[in-house]
Design a protein around this motif. Structure first.
Motif, PDB file in Angstrom:
ATOM      1  N   THR A  11       5.366   2.336   7.935  1.00 19.10           N
ATOM      2  CA  THR A  11       3.921   2.414   7.711  1.00 19.10           C
ATOM      3  C   THR A  11       3.197   1.338   8.520  1.00 19.10           C
ATOM      4  O   THR A  11       3.822   0.438   9.093  1.00 19.10           O
ATOM      5  CB  THR A  11       3.598   2.217   6.224  1.00 19.10           C
ATOM      6  N   ALA A  12       1.887   1.444   8.532  1.00 23.35           N
ATOM      7  CA  ALA A  12       1.084   0.421   9.206  1.00 23.35           C
ATOM      8  C   ALA A  12       1.290  -0.946   8.547  1.00 23.35           C
ATOM      9  O   ALA A  12       1.332  -1.978   9.229  1.00 23.35           O
ATOM     10  CB  ALA A  12      -0.389   0.810   9.172  1.00 23.35           C
ATOM     11  N   GLU A  13       1.447  -0.944   7.223  1.00 20.94           N
ATOM     12  CA  GLU A  13       1.697  -2.193   6.507  1.00 20.94           C
ATOM     13  C   GLU A  13       3.060  -2.775   6.893  1.00 20.94           C
ATOM     14  O   GLU A  13       3.206  -3.990   7.085  1.00 20.94           O
ATOM     15  CB  GLU A  13       1.632  -1.961   4.999  1.00 20.94           C
ATOM     16  N   ASP A  14       4.064  -1.902   7.015  1.00 27.04           N
ATOM     17  CA  ASP A  14       5.391  -2.352   7.446  1.00 27.04           C
ATOM     18  C   ASP A  14       5.314  -2.987   8.834  1.00 27.04           C
ATOM     19  O   ASP A  14       5.908  -4.037   9.090  1.00 27.04           O
ATOM     20  CB  ASP A  14       6.376  -1.173   7.491  1.00 27.04           C
ATOM     21  N   PHE A  15       4.586  -2.330   9.723  1.00 27.36           N
ATOM     22  CA  PHE A  15       4.475  -2.806  11.099  1.00 27.36           C
ATOM     23  C   PHE A  15       3.790  -4.173  11.154  1.00 27.36           C
ATOM     24  O   PHE A  15       4.268  -5.096  11.822  1.00 27.36           O
ATOM     25  CB  PHE A  15       3.689  -1.787  11.923  1.00 27.36           C
TER      26      PHE A  15
END
Length: 258
Positions: free
Chosen positions: A230-234
């Protein structure tokens, strides 16, 4: 008996043709990306994309970019300095990649890359791009020969940049050289026909025929990639402090005062 043999032959032939058709369909198909699952989108570029407007790429939701830096022990991409400097003024997270040579010592290849890419210029780990070139597909180097070059290259980059490099690979190269002895390195896999869902990948190059605006080189296409998360993971994974923007601003001010 002859009739039975003919029927068996027809069944076997039909099975072979069906398998061949399925294989051909896969080979000529185009990978489809579920952007709901893989929302973080990026590109990789080299001198072939010419003069790049990085702000325009950012406006097209490009979140990351891999920039070609070096090749072998002596070649430097003509655009690496321009691309790193200009990308620094955007929110795009960047890394740089080195095109691996089967014909040159890993230590000198590492020196070539290190001399071209400073630690504070990249937000993500450096990349080793290992794929067949020239006659290497027909005359494949042995696993032992390749490891003797690749391992010191990876180790020297890890020691210098303080992080395990990413390995970029095609599927045939991955299965021959990477899967067994280098599976502990983050993987950026090329698979333009289908999703590589049986491989543990970090980045996936799903197209070499992408088209965006903002570049004007000899190559009309641009490679497209996604991050596995996800964008949060990235953001969390590549959240290390970066002074790219400050460096770019300082460089601009220094040039203006000359």
């Amino acid at each position: 008996m002859n009739i039975v043999k003919r029927k068996i032959s027809c069944v076997l032939l039909g099975g072979v043709l069906t398998a061949a058709t399925a294989a051909a369909s896969l080979f000529f198909s185009t990978a489809r990306v579920n952007r709901a699952i893989y929302p973080v989108f990026g590109v990789d570029v080299s001198n072939y994309q010419g003069d790049i407007n990085w702000q325009e790429l950012e406006a097209q939701n490009v979140s990351f970019a891999f920039i070609k830096a070096t090749e072998g022990s002596g070649h430097t991409d003509e655009s690496v300095r321009r691309n790193l400097d200009r990308a620094a003024g955007t929110g795009i997270k960047v890394s740089a990649y080195h095109f691996f040579s089967f014909d040159s010592a890993g230590e000198t290849q590492a020196d070539n890359f290190i001399s071209s890419v400073m630690k504070d210029e990249i937000d993500m780990p450096p990349v080793i791009d290992i794929e067949y070139y020239g006659d290497k597909r027909r005359h494949k180097p042995s696993q032992e020969e390749t490891e003797a070059i690749l391992r010191p290259l990876l180790e020297r980059l890890e020691a210098h940049y303080g992080v395990k490099p990413i390995i970029y690979s095609t599927l045939p190269v991955y299965f021959r050289y990477i899967r067994k002895n280098f599976s502990d390195y983050p993987l950026w896999i090329r698979s333009v026909n289908c999703e590589p869902d049986l491989i543990n990948w970090k980045f996936w190059q799903y197209s070499d025929k992408g088209t965006l605006t903002g570049y004007d080189g000899d190559e009309e296409h641009i490679d497209l990639n996604v991050y596995n998360g996800t964008a949060e993971d990235f953001s969390r994974e590549f959240a290390k402090p970066s002074n790219k923007a400050e460096k770019s601003s300082a460089d601009t001010e220094r040039k203006a005062n000359k």
